[in-house]
Design a protein around this motif. Structure first.
Motif, PDB file in Angstrom:
ATOM      1  N   THR A 251      -4.450  -5.094   9.545  1.00  0.00           N
ATOM      2  CA  THR A 251      -4.602  -6.407   8.909  1.00  0.00           C
ATOM      3  C   THR A 251      -3.482  -7.349   9.338  1.00  0.00           C
ATOM      4  OG1 THR A 251      -3.495  -5.514   6.926  1.00  0.00           O
ATOM      5  CG2 THR A 251      -5.892  -5.585   6.904  1.00  0.00           C
TER       6      THR A 251
ATOM      7  N   LEU B 275     -10.312  -1.018  11.549  1.00  0.00           N
ATOM      8  CA  LEU B 275     -10.060  -1.067  10.110  1.00  0.00           C
ATOM      9  C   LEU B 275     -11.236  -0.457   9.348  1.00  0.00           C
ATOM     10  CD1 LEU B 275      -8.321  -1.951   7.730  1.00  0.00           C
ATOM     11  CD2 LEU B 275      -9.402  -4.207   7.856  1.00  0.00           C
TER      12      LEU B 275
ATOM     13  N   GLU C 128      -3.194   6.824   6.976  1.00  0.00           N
ATOM     14  CA  GLU C 128      -4.364   5.936   6.978  1.00  0.00           C
ATOM     15  C   GLU C 128      -4.036   4.572   6.374  1.00  0.00           C
ATOM     16  OE1 GLU C 128      -6.857   6.568   8.683  1.00  0.00           O
ATOM     17  OE2 GLU C 128      -6.707   8.729   8.970  1.00  0.00           O
ATOM     18  N   PHE C 129      -3.293   4.546   5.291  1.00  0.00           N
ATOM     19  CA  PHE C 129      -2.952   3.253   4.696  1.00  0.00           C
ATOM     20  C   PHE C 129      -1.946   2.490   5.559  1.00  0.00           C
ATOM     21  CE2 PHE C 129      -4.655   4.917   0.590  1.00  0.00           C
ATOM     22  CZ  PHE C 129      -5.561   3.889   0.376  1.00  0.00           C
TER      23      PHE C 129
ATOM     24  N   LEU D 250      -7.154   0.965  -1.874  1.00  0.00           N
ATOM     25  CA  LEU D 250      -8.164   0.831  -0.834  1.00  0.00           C
ATOM     26  C   LEU D 250      -8.991  -0.440  -0.974  1.00  0.00           C
ATOM     27  CD1 LEU D 250      -9.733   2.031   1.579  1.00  0.00           C
ATOM     28  CD2 LEU D 250     -11.098   3.338  -0.084  1.00  0.00           C
TER      29      LEU D 250
ATOM     30  N   SER E 109       0.829  -1.211   0.000  1.00  0.00           N
ATOM     31  CA  SER E 109       0.000   0.000   0.000  1.00  0.00           C
ATOM     32  C   SER E 109       0.860   1.256   0.000  1.00  0.00           C
ATOM     33  CB  SER E 109      -0.925   0.001   1.220  1.00  0.00           C
ATOM     34  OG  SER E 109      -1.786  -1.101   1.194  1.00  0.00           O
TER      35      SER E 109
ATOM     36  N   CYS F 165     -11.003   3.215   9.565  1.00  0.00           N
ATOM     37  CA  CYS F 165      -9.896   3.723   8.752  1.00  0.00           C
ATOM     38  C   CYS F 165     -10.285   3.801   7.269  1.00  0.00           C
ATOM     39  CB  CYS F 165      -8.674   2.820   8.939  1.00  0.00           C
ATOM     40  SG  CYS F 165      -7.185   3.442   8.150  1.00  0.00           S
ATOM     41  N   THR F 166     -10.916   2.754   6.760  1.00  0.00           N
ATOM     42  CA  THR F 166     -11.343   2.779   5.351  1.00  0.00           C
ATOM     43  C   THR F 166     -12.361   3.881   5.120  1.00  0.00           C
ATOM     44  OG1 THR F 166     -13.046   1.090   5.768  1.00  0.00           O
ATOM     45  CG2 THR F 166     -10.888   0.318   5.013  1.00  0.00           C
TER      46      THR F 166
ATOM     47  N   CYS G 200      -4.125   0.835   8.012  1.00  0.00           N
ATOM     48  CA  CYS G 200      -4.774  -0.329   7.398  1.00  0.00           C
ATOM     49  C   CYS G 200      -3.819  -1.521   7.334  1.00  0.00           C
ATOM     50  CB  CYS G 200      -5.258   0.013   5.987  1.00  0.00           C
ATOM     51  SG  CYS G 200      -6.729   1.057   5.919  1.00  0.00           S
ATOM     52  N   GLU G 201      -2.594  -1.282   6.897  1.00  0.00           N
ATOM     53  CA  GLU G 201      -1.596  -2.350   6.821  1.00  0.00           C
ATOM     54  C   GLU G 201      -1.341  -2.945   8.201  1.00  0.00           C
ATOM     55  OE1 GLU G 201       2.092  -1.255   5.051  1.00  0.00           O
ATOM     56  OE2 GLU G 201       1.336  -1.378   3.007  1.00  0.00           O
TER      57      GLU G 201
ATOM     58  N   TYR H  32      -8.753  -3.611   1.351  1.00  0.00           N
ATOM     59  CA  TYR H  32      -9.158  -3.404   2.734  1.00  0.00           C
ATOM     60  C   TYR H  32     -10.680  -3.348   2.860  1.00  0.00           C
ATOM     61  CZ  TYR H  32      -4.234  -2.311   3.194  1.00  0.00           C
ATOM     62  OH  TYR H  32      -2.860  -2.377   3.154  1.00  0.00           O
TER      63      TYR H  32
END
Length: 283
Positions: free
Chosen positions: A183, A243, A175-176, A270, A31, A246-247, A179-180, A273
């Motif tokens: 997960t 998560l 933000e990414f 995106l 990402s 965040c998305t 997300c990383e 996710y």
């Protein structure tokens, strides 16, 4: 739209039989690399977008590989010793490829910036690991620091971005990175061997009773006990909710920025996710 092939290019440096046989290369920073390439493509340095994304990813992989080195004392079997040695060598090798790529392209200034970022990351890690060792960190603090560590290398390119897009670049990178991290933490949560000092560990340690905290301090986690603790404290739901939030923040950023009309790459970053959240919700 610019084609994205950085993970494939990186395999030239990561797909060695010796490495694959005795150790495991960490997850590719997909990402962040893809986001970096998308934003650099909009600058005066657009001809080097792929080079920068590849070189920075290799540095990240090098540091992540070094983080896997087992520092526990005591005797180890031959396979464990070889794996440890390969983690050291693989990390050093990947780091050297970053220097080679940028030096060959004459990007000496960027070598300096990334090297400075590596020093910053290592300093932050020392502080974080010291607090973790002393059991003085909360789950949310662990998450914030882990996200910052993921961002640090890629922030080296902030001065390169368009003035009107710097704030957006930083926000999306954060933000990414979240997300990383989320997960990966959900994947770590499923394996008691990776549980030590994960988000799940710190959350349970923070909210558990005295007996549970004592059990975690012993650092010998059994699968069935770990599974029951994760379930008891709803760790998966907490991470999944984070998560989802965040998305949603990323979607709001995309809606609010008219300048993003041609940045379709971000929607592609995106999408996995969003799928993860939707699939997990259906389970």
């Amino acid at each position: 739209m610019n084609s994205y092939r950085v993970p494939q290019l990186a395999k030239k440096y990561t797909d060695y039989d010796m490495i694959r046989q005795h150790t495991e290369i960490p997850s590719f920073p997909d990402s962040r690399a893809r986001l970096l390439q998308a934003f650099v493509a909009r600058t005066d340095e657009k001809m080097d977008q792929e080079l920068y994304a590849l070189a920075t990813s290799l540095v990240q992989l090098a540091m992540d590989t070094h983080d896997r080195i087992d520092t526990r004392s005591g005797d180890r079997g031959e396979q464990e010793m070889r794996s440890r040695q390969l983690n050291v060598l693989a990390g050093d090798y990947l780091s050297s490829r970053f220097y080679q790529l940028l030096a060959h392209a004459g990007k000496i200034e960027m070598i300096g910036k990334l090297s400075g970022a590596v020093s910053e990351v290592n300093a932050r890690k020392m502080t974080l690991y010291d607090r973790m060792k002393k059991l003085l960190i909360s789950a949310d603090e662990y998450l914030r620091e882990t996200v910052q560590l993921r961002m640090q290398l890629f922030l080296s390119f902030s001065d390169m971005m368009r003035d009107e897009e710097k704030s957006l670049w930083t926000s999306l990178l954060k933000e990414f990175s979240i997300c990383e991290t989320l997960t990966e933490e959900m994947n770590r949560m499923r394996d008691n061997q990776q549980a030590l000092h994960s988000y799940a560990f710190w959350h349970i340690y923070e909210h558990g009773n005295d007996g549970e905290r004592k059990y975690l301090r012993e650092m010998e986690i059994e699968p069935h006990v770990w599974g029951s603790l994760v379930l008891k404290y709803s760790v998966r739901k907490i991470l999944l909710d984070k998560l989802r939030e965040c998305t949603h923040r990323i979607q709001l950023l995309l809606q609010d920025e008219e300048s993003l009309q041609d940045l379709h790459e971000i929607e592609a970053i995106l999408e996995p996710y969003l799928s993860y959240v939707q699939t997990s919700h259906a389970e």
